[in-house]
Design an enzyme around this catalytic site. Structure first.
Site, mmCIF file in Angstrom:
data_model
loop_
_atom_site.group_PDB
_atom_site.id
_atom_site.type_symbol
_atom_site.label_atom_id
_atom_site.label_comp_id
_atom_site.label_asym_id
_atom_site.label_seq_id
_atom_site.Cartn_x
_atom_site.Cartn_y
_atom_site.Cartn_z
ATOM 1 N N LYS A 170 0.846 -1.198 0.000
ATOM 2 C CA LYS A 170 0.000 0.000 0.000
ATOM 3 C C LYS A 170 0.881 1.247 0.000
ATOM 4 C CE LYS A 170 -3.978 1.986 2.482
ATOM 5 N NZ LYS A 170 -4.911 1.814 3.624
ATOM 6 N N SER A 194 -9.753 1.945 2.776
ATOM 7 C CA SER A 194 -8.864 2.655 1.875
ATOM 8 C C SER A 194 -7.866 1.739 1.156
ATOM 9 C CB SER A 194 -8.079 3.713 2.673
ATOM 10 O OG SER A 194 -7.278 3.094 3.665
ATOM 11 N N SER A 203 -10.130 -0.486 7.043
ATOM 12 C CA SER A 203 -9.570 -0.303 5.701
ATOM 13 C C SER A 203 -8.832 -1.498 5.129
ATOM 14 C CB SER A 203 -8.647 0.920 5.688
ATOM 15 O OG SER A 203 -9.398 2.102 5.786
#
Length: 488
Positions: free
Chosen positions: A76, A152, A176
């Site tokens: 990420k 996210s 997330s």
């Protein structure tokens, strides 16, 4: 070959027996990215030249026995990677091309000889539930590209679901990791707060953030957790707790396990097909010898409000460092220093980030701190106490990960409050600091996956993994493949 064909454990054995090379795996990963990422849009930055060079060097080593050796992974884009662009999907860090250090989780993956395929898309500074807040592109759900992958960590979930990488790392502040895992039909673990070092994770809300793995099955997830977990002196919130062999907990035996099902997690707002999937999952547990009872988390109804006050307040403080002075993009239109601060922040941050900074600054301001932030922290304590009371009598808490399957791209962008409500079932876990995992347990009427959330006591990931693995072994949801990137 396809990365869909094998688990991490199987590929580790194949590498050890020289049946496949690391270069084969890395090339396969990039071939799949070239094939499907135009539709999925999971990656922001690729690391192809360096990854292939690393793969060739790893293939020269005689000892290939360590866990995760040579496995292709995605990271990420809010996890700092030395020498590789790290943007947090924000225009503010568009020029952060060459970070000078690695996050601790990257040090651990590098030591394990994992190959970093590239950096994954996300909601800007991890603020969002659909990946539509990225300032670069909107990641799509591999099951149906008209739908969101969640957020996210949408890029992290979509990259695994589409077979682009074997596993990815995401971060979980209010769901997330788990919510996009549910939307994309993969396995996502949010560890106990303090289990995995946050050093090198660009902070959103420091008392809530945790890094965790996303994989296609529970055993792979446990294997990654064994590598990335552990105490870190660089992180003052890191817990000096021994890391067990999580994979040894995967016995498939849940006979006698006591499961708590909060009535609030199946109340109004939870889609009928989601509720049906959870009830069917509980029947599977009954067939395996576990028992379940309905319980109450009475303060969970206040979790959403408390979370957005606490998270936004911490975001307001953490993002104050982004001012155009030390790093990041600086406005070229400023006439003086104060003007430079204002314009750099207004030009660099997106709407959702600005919204949360403004909310957090208000909650922390003189005259409102006691009424909002302090009260939210008191509610947080009550939510933790609710979990403590349940875990005095039960082994795990089970419910849906999200109230609905994934929704269409653009469907909720104009309604922030409805978007925030997508995290209503995951947020209590972060407020309490306990571990939670999402695993596939069914499909909605739109054909998209439904996630089962399993929550455990502090530092009891072993029991969470055991419960998740037992369900997975008794069902075949984890073997289903999406329309984009599925094995042919």
């Amino acid at each position: 070959m396809s990365l869909f064909d094998h688990t991490i454990k199987e590929l580790e054995e194949m590498l050890h027996n020289n049946e496949v090379t690391v270069e084969d795996l890395v090339k396969t990963s990039y071939e799949q990215i070239r094939k499907v990422d135009g539709d999925v849009k999971a990656f922001l930055t690729l690391n192809e030249e360096e990854a292939l060079a690393q793969a060739r060097e790893l293939d020269k080593l005689e000892d290939k026995s360590q866990a995760l050796f040579g496995m292709p992974a995605g990271i990420k884009d809010n996890i700092v990677t030395k020498g590789l662009r790290t943007t947090c999907a924000s225009q503010f860090l568009d020029n952060f091309e060459d970070p000078l250090y690695d996050a601790t989780v990257m040090d651990k993956l590098n030591e394990a000889k994992v190959v970093n395929i590239g950096k994954l898309n996300m909601d800007e500074f991890a603020m969002g539930s659909s990946n539509e807040n990225s300032s670069y592109e909107s990641t799509r759900n591999p099951w149906n590209t008209d739908y969101v992958p969640g957020g996210s960590s949408g890029g992290s979930a979509a990259s695994v679901a589409a077979g682009e990488v074997l596993f990815s790392l995401g971060s979980d502040t209010g769901g997330s990791i788990r919510q996009p895992a549910a939307y994309c039909g993969v396995v996502g673990m949010k560890p106990t707060y303090g289990r995995v070092s946050r050093f090198g994770l660009v902070a959103f809300a420091s008392s809530l953030d945790q890094i965790g793995p996303l994989t296609r099955n529970v055993e792979d997830n446990a294997r990654v957790m064994e590598v990335i977990a552990g105490h870190d002196v660089k992180d003052s919130t890191s817990a000096a707790v021994e890391v067990p062999k999580f994979t040894e907990a995967l016995t498939g035996d849940v006979k006698g396990m006591k499961i708590a099902v909060p009535k609030e997690y199946l109340a109004e707002g939870v889609a009928p097909e989601v509720k049906e999937s959870i009830m069917n999952a509980l029947k599977v547990y009954e067939s395996l010898g576990a028992t379940w009872e309905e319980v109450s988390l009475p303060h969970s109804k206040y979790a959403l409000s408390a979370y957005y006050l606490i998270a936004s307040s911490e975001a307001s403080a953490n993002l104050a460092r982004f001012d155009g002075v030390r790093y990041g993009v600086r406005s070229e239109n400023a006439e003086n220093m104060i003007d430079m601060f204002k314009k750099s922040r207004s030009e660099g941050f997106g709407d959702e980030v600005k919204r949360r900074i403004m909310l957090g600054t208000f909650a922390l301001s003189s005259g409102y701190y006691d009424a909002y932030y302090k009260k939210a922290q008191k509610v947080r304590t009550l939510i933790k106490q609710d979990f403590d009371e349940i875990f005095a009598s039960y082994d795990v808490v089970v419910g849906p990960t999200a109230p609905t399957p994934a929704f269409r791209v653009g469907e909720k962008t104009e309604d922030p409050m409805t978007m925030y409500a997508n995290d209503i079932l995951t947020i209590p876990v972060n407020l309490a600091g306990v571990p939670g995992i999402s695993i596939p347990c069914g499909f909605g009427e739109n054909g998209l996956p439904v996630g089962l959330q399993i929550i455990g006591q502090h530092f009891d990931e072993e029991r969470v993994y055991r419960a998740a693995h037992a369900f997975e072994q008794a069902t075949d949801y984890h073997l289903k493949r999406p329309q984009v990137g599925g094995a042919k």
